[in-house]
Design a protein around this motif. Structure first.
Motif: not given
Length: 135
Positions: A82-96, A110-122
């Motif tokens: 799960l990626f927070v909406d607005g982040v660069d998924i290519g960079a995130g997925y590319g790292a793993i 994989a999905a884009r979400v509005a937010g996650l339970g941990v504040p600041g988590a992307l």
């Protein structure tokens, strides 16, 4: 007892990053890993604002959780990322991606979400793995 079959059927896109179907034989032990974020053992978020670092850290945490159950990345049947909406998924997925890719890769959702339970988590990564009896 058989082994896990990961299938990439003809007519569906072929990718080294994911399979489309997984068949787990009877008798396997299922391991569920809850959502892992980029937090350290004290619960502090690492890599604030850096989706690549957070992705790598979340995957490392998932690896630690799998190991606690006697499993490895190779035992994973399905990943959910799960990626927070607005982040660069290519960079995130590319790292793993290199750690998830294999000749018989797991299924990936994989999905884009509005937010996650941990504040600041992307990013948040969870998994389902299967251990074959006798492995």
């Amino acid at each position: 007892m058989g082994s896990i079959q990961r299938i990439r059927p003809e007519g569906l896109v072929r990718s080294p990053a994911f399979s489309h179907v997984a068949v787990v034989p009877p008798g396997a032990t299922t391991v569920y890993v809850g959502g892992q974020n980029a937090v350290d053992a004290d619960g502090r978020l690492l890599g604030e604002g850096d989706v690549a670092l957070q992705s790598a850290t979340a995957l490392a945490n998932a690896r630690t959780a799998l190991a606690a159950a006697g499993a490895t990345l190779a035992d994973v049947v399905q990943w959910t990322v799960l990626f927070v909406d607005g982040v660069d998924i290519g960079a995130g997925y590319g790292a793993i991606a290199s750690e998830l890719a294999s000749d018989e890769p797991a299924l990936v959702t994989a999905a884009r979400v509005a937010g996650l339970g941990v504040p600041g988590a992307l990013v948040e990564i969870s998994a389902v793995a299967a251990l074959m009896v006798g492995d």
